[in-house]
Design a protein around this motif. Structure first.
Motif, PDB file in Angstrom:
ATOM      1  N   THR A 156      32.081  38.632  22.549  1.00  0.00           N
ATOM      2  CA  THR A 156      31.667  37.230  22.580  1.00  0.00           C
ATOM      3  C   THR A 156      31.059  36.848  23.933  1.00  0.00           C
ATOM      4  O   THR A 156      30.488  35.772  24.067  1.00  0.00           O
ATOM      5  N   GLY A 157      31.190  37.706  24.918  1.00  0.00           N
ATOM      6  CA  GLY A 157      30.631  37.434  26.239  1.00  0.00           C
ATOM      7  C   GLY A 157      31.071  38.483  27.233  1.00  0.00           C
ATOM      8  O   GLY A 157      31.732  39.473  26.873  1.00  0.00           O
ATOM      9  N   ALA A 158      30.711  38.278  28.501  1.00  0.00           N
ATOM     10  CA  ALA A 158      30.999  39.275  29.541  1.00  0.00           C
ATOM     11  C   ALA A 158      32.500  39.487  29.727  1.00  0.00           C
ATOM     12  O   ALA A 158      32.967  40.626  29.802  1.00  0.00           O
ATOM     13  N   LEU A 159      33.256  38.392  29.798  1.00  0.00           N
ATOM     14  CA  LEU A 159      34.698  38.512  30.014  1.00  0.00           C
ATOM     15  C   LEU A 159      35.376  39.214  28.849  1.00  0.00           C
ATOM     16  O   LEU A 159      36.263  40.061  29.041  1.00  0.00           O
ATOM     17  N   ASP A 160      34.942  38.885  27.626  1.00  0.00           N
ATOM     18  CA  ASP A 160      35.507  39.538  26.438  1.00  0.00           C
ATOM     19  C   ASP A 160      35.182  41.028  26.450  1.00  0.00           C
ATOM     20  O   ASP A 160      36.023  41.866  26.070  1.00  0.00           O
ATOM     21  N   CYS A 161      33.996  41.384  26.899  1.00  0.00           N
ATOM     22  CA  CYS A 161      33.609  42.794  26.985  1.00  0.00           C
ATOM     23  C   CYS A 161      34.505  43.535  27.969  1.00  0.00           C
ATOM     24  O   CYS A 161      34.964  44.645  27.695  1.00  0.00           O
ATOM     25  N   VAL A 162      34.785  42.910  29.120  1.00  0.00           N
ATOM     26  CA  VAL A 162      35.683  43.520  30.108  1.00  0.00           C
ATOM     27  C   VAL A 162      37.072  43.713  29.518  1.00  0.00           C
ATOM     28  O   VAL A 162      37.668  44.795  29.612  1.00  0.00           O
ATOM     29  N   LYS A 163      37.603  42.665  28.876  1.00  0.00           N
ATOM     30  CA  LYS A 163      38.955  42.725  28.297  1.00  0.00           C
ATOM     31  C   LYS A 163      39.062  43.830  27.257  1.00  0.00           C
ATOM     32  O   LYS A 163      40.012  44.627  27.262  1.00  0.00           O
ATOM     33  N   GLN A 164      38.098  43.874  26.342  1.00  0.00           N
ATOM     34  CA  GLN A 164      38.145  44.886  25.276  1.00  0.00           C
ATOM     35  C   GLN A 164      37.991  46.300  25.834  1.00  0.00           C
ATOM     36  O   GLN A 164      38.689  47.223  25.403  1.00  0.00           O
ATOM     37  N   THR A 165      37.090  46.446  26.780  1.00  0.00           N
ATOM     38  CA  THR A 165      36.854  47.772  27.355  1.00  0.00           C
ATOM     39  C   THR A 165      38.099  48.293  28.060  1.00  0.00           C
ATOM     40  O   THR A 165      38.521  49.441  27.857  1.00  0.00           O
ATOM     41  N   VAL A 166      38.701  47.445  28.897  1.00  0.00           N
ATOM     42  CA  VAL A 166      39.905  47.859  29.632  1.00  0.00           C
ATOM     43  C   VAL A 166      41.069  48.099  28.684  1.00  0.00           C
ATOM     44  O   VAL A 166      41.818  49.078  28.826  1.00  0.00           O
ATOM     45  N   GLY A 204      40.814  51.712  29.098  1.00  0.00           N
ATOM     46  CA  GLY A 204      41.333  51.783  30.455  1.00  0.00           C
ATOM     47  C   GLY A 204      40.354  51.236  31.468  1.00  0.00           C
ATOM     48  O   GLY A 204      39.150  51.129  31.212  1.00  0.00           O
ATOM     49  N   PHE A 205      40.869  50.893  32.660  1.00  0.00           N
ATOM     50  CA  PHE A 205      40.052  50.269  33.695  1.00  0.00           C
ATOM     51  C   PHE A 205      38.868  51.137  34.109  1.00  0.00           C
ATOM     52  O   PHE A 205      37.757  50.642  34.326  1.00  0.00           O
ATOM     53  N   PHE A 206      39.089  52.444  34.196  1.00  0.00           N
ATOM     54  CA  PHE A 206      38.026  53.308  34.720  1.00  0.00           C
ATOM     55  C   PHE A 206      36.882  53.518  33.737  1.00  0.00           C
ATOM     56  O   PHE A 206      35.866  54.123  34.082  1.00  0.00           O
ATOM     57  N   ALA A 207      37.038  52.972  32.501  1.00  0.00           N
ATOM     58  CA  ALA A 207      35.908  52.982  31.571  1.00  0.00           C
ATOM     59  C   ALA A 207      34.764  52.131  32.119  1.00  0.00           C
ATOM     60  O   ALA A 207      33.594  52.358  31.774  1.00  0.00           O
ATOM     61  N   LEU A 208      35.091  51.163  32.970  1.00  0.00           N
ATOM     62  CA  LEU A 208      34.050  50.337  33.591  1.00  0.00           C
ATOM     63  C   LEU A 208      33.188  51.148  34.548  1.00  0.00           C
ATOM     64  O   LEU A 208      32.101  50.722  34.940  1.00  0.00           O
ATOM     65  N   THR A 264      27.991  48.260  33.674  1.00  0.00           N
ATOM     66  CA  THR A 264      28.528  48.759  32.409  1.00  0.00           C
ATOM     67  C   THR A 264      28.652  47.627  31.395  1.00  0.00           C
ATOM     68  O   THR A 264      28.267  47.761  30.234  1.00  0.00           O
ATOM     69  N   VAL A 265      29.191  46.491  31.834  1.00  0.00           N
ATOM     70  CA  VAL A 265      29.327  45.328  30.954  1.00  0.00           C
ATOM     71  C   VAL A 265      27.953  44.861  30.488  1.00  0.00           C
ATOM     72  O   VAL A 265      27.745  44.563  29.303  1.00  0.00           O
ATOM     73  N   LYS A 266      26.988  44.822  31.404  1.00  0.00           N
ATOM     74  CA  LYS A 266      25.631  44.393  31.064  1.00  0.00           C
ATOM     75  C   LYS A 266      25.033  45.271  29.975  1.00  0.00           C
ATOM     76  O   LYS A 266      24.501  44.778  28.970  1.00  0.00           O
ATOM     77  N   VAL A 267      25.132  46.579  30.139  1.00  0.00           N
ATOM     78  CA  VAL A 267      24.533  47.506  29.173  1.00  0.00           C
ATOM     79  C   VAL A 267      25.221  47.394  27.815  1.00  0.00           C
ATOM     80  O   VAL A 267      24.572  47.415  26.772  1.00  0.00           O
ATOM     81  N   ARG A 268      26.542  47.242  27.803  1.00  0.00           N
ATOM     82  CA  ARG A 268      27.253  47.125  26.535  1.00  0.00           C
ATOM     83  C   ARG A 268      26.884  45.840  25.799  1.00  0.00           C
ATOM     84  O   ARG A 268      26.765  45.832  24.571  1.00  0.00           O
ATOM     85  N   LEU A 269      26.696  44.767  26.527  1.00  0.00           N
ATOM     86  CA  LEU A 269      26.269  43.522  25.899  1.00  0.00           C
ATOM     87  C   LEU A 269      24.835  43.633  25.368  1.00  0.00           C
ATOM     88  O   LEU A 269      24.518  43.143  24.282  1.00  0.00           O
ATOM     89  N   GLN A 270      23.980  44.299  26.137  1.00  0.00           N
ATOM     90  CA  GLN A 270      22.577  44.411  25.745  1.00  0.00           C
ATOM     91  C   GLN A 270      22.375  45.301  24.526  1.00  0.00           C
ATOM     92  O   GLN A 270      21.423  45.116  23.762  1.00  0.00           O
TER      93      GLN A 270
END
Length: 311
Positions: A47-57, A61-65, A27-33
């Motif tokens: 700004t990167g993978a970790l930022d994508c995880v933080k913003q998404t959650v 919420g966590f299950f958005a991943l 999920t993070v990969k596709v959102r970054l791409q």
């Protein structure tokens, strides 16, 4: 040909393990791409993978991943079943004797052939998955349009028929033939190295996980640029790229440069090891179970005991 059927079933188990372990990274990969290109002076969406995880959650919420997981879970299990069944077909076509050991090149050919087989199963599921994954990612061109996998299929069919559902077929072949060749050949090579020499070869659960994880890294090292092209093409509005993958490639090089072809590299590599370690462990455990109960006429191997103990 019983090996083809047994590998088909075991591959389905391995595929399910892959999805459960690896989907958040995907999920993070596709959102970054697929995030929009920032205008001059504007911050990128992530700004990167970790930022994508933080913003998404934080926002969803966590299950958005795990958004869009139903599509690959339904599609990936048969996909891996087809892949490993295809590998067994490739092996059967090249062997002159059932006990003949495959060379590195022969395994690569078998993997490449299996990559062709999987495309017909993979493309619709990948298209649905990617569209669901980018929802609520701040992509104004996509927005929230779909209520789930079935809704995606209905709307895609209404927009462009079967061709819309199968958009990205050429890009998927471009990605999966070389990647699948690397995947199987590296796994079988490492499996042989880790199991030692002589008649009493043993492959521990840890060695299986290591070989599978490294094979996953080899797979994605080969195919990330093609995967970026595929993700862009499959999530684009209808009609944006009339000449397909070539139009996506030209736009990326013109607007973002070659580095953009490696977007999502971090989550891909973080996902590659655990997801594919889980895949091959599930595969080998299932095949060991078949041998243990005498299905397929193959006697149990020494490593089956170790795998059974790990279970």
């Amino acid at each position: 040909m019983s090996d083809v059927f047994l590998n088909f079933i075991a591959g389905g188990v391995g595929g399910s393990c892959t999805v459960i372990v690896g989907h958040p990274f995907d999920t993070v990969k596709v959102r970054l791409q697929t995030m929009p290109v920032p205008k001059p002076g504007e911050k990128p969406l992530f700004t990167g993978a970790l930022d994508c995880v933080k913003q998404t959650v934080a926002k969803e919420g966590f299950f958005a991943l795990y958004k869009g997981m139903a599509a690959p879970l339904v599609g990936v299990s048969p996909l891996f079943a087809v892949f490993f069944g295809g590998c067994a077909v490739g092996k059967y076509l090249q062997q002159t004797d059932p006990n003949q050991e495959m060379t590195f090149v022969q395994n690569a050919i078998s993997g490449g052939l299996a990559g062709v087989f999987t495309t017909a199963v993979m493309v619709p599921g990948e298209r649905v998955k990617c569209l669901l994954q980018v929802q609520q990612a701040g992509n104004a061109s996509t927005g929230v349009q779909y209520n789930g996998p079935v809704d995606v299929i209905k709307k895609l069919y209404k927009q462009g028929g079967i061709a819309s559902i199968y958009r990205g077929t050429a890009a998927t072949l471009l990605r999966d033939i070389p990647a699948s060749a690397a995947y199987l050949s590296v796994y079988e090579y490492l499996k042989k190295k880790f199991s030692g020499e002589g008649a009493q070869r043993t492959l521990s659960p840890g060695a299986t996980l290591m070989a599978g994880g490294l094979a996953g890294i080899a797979n994605w090292s080969v195919c990330i640029p093609a995967d970026v092209l595929k993700s862009r093409l499959q999530t684009a509005p209808e009609g944006k790229y009339p000449d397909g993958i070539r139009g996506v490639f030209r736009e990326i090089i013109r607007e973002e440069g070659p580095k953009a072809l490696f977007k999502g590299f971090t989550p891909v590599m973080l996902r590659a090891f655990p997801a594919n370690a889980a895949c091959f462990f599930g595969l080998e455990l299932t095949l060991a179970a078949f041998r243990f109960i005498g299905v397929g006429g193959q006697p149990p191997k020494v490593e089956d005991v170790a795998l059974a103990n790990a279970e």
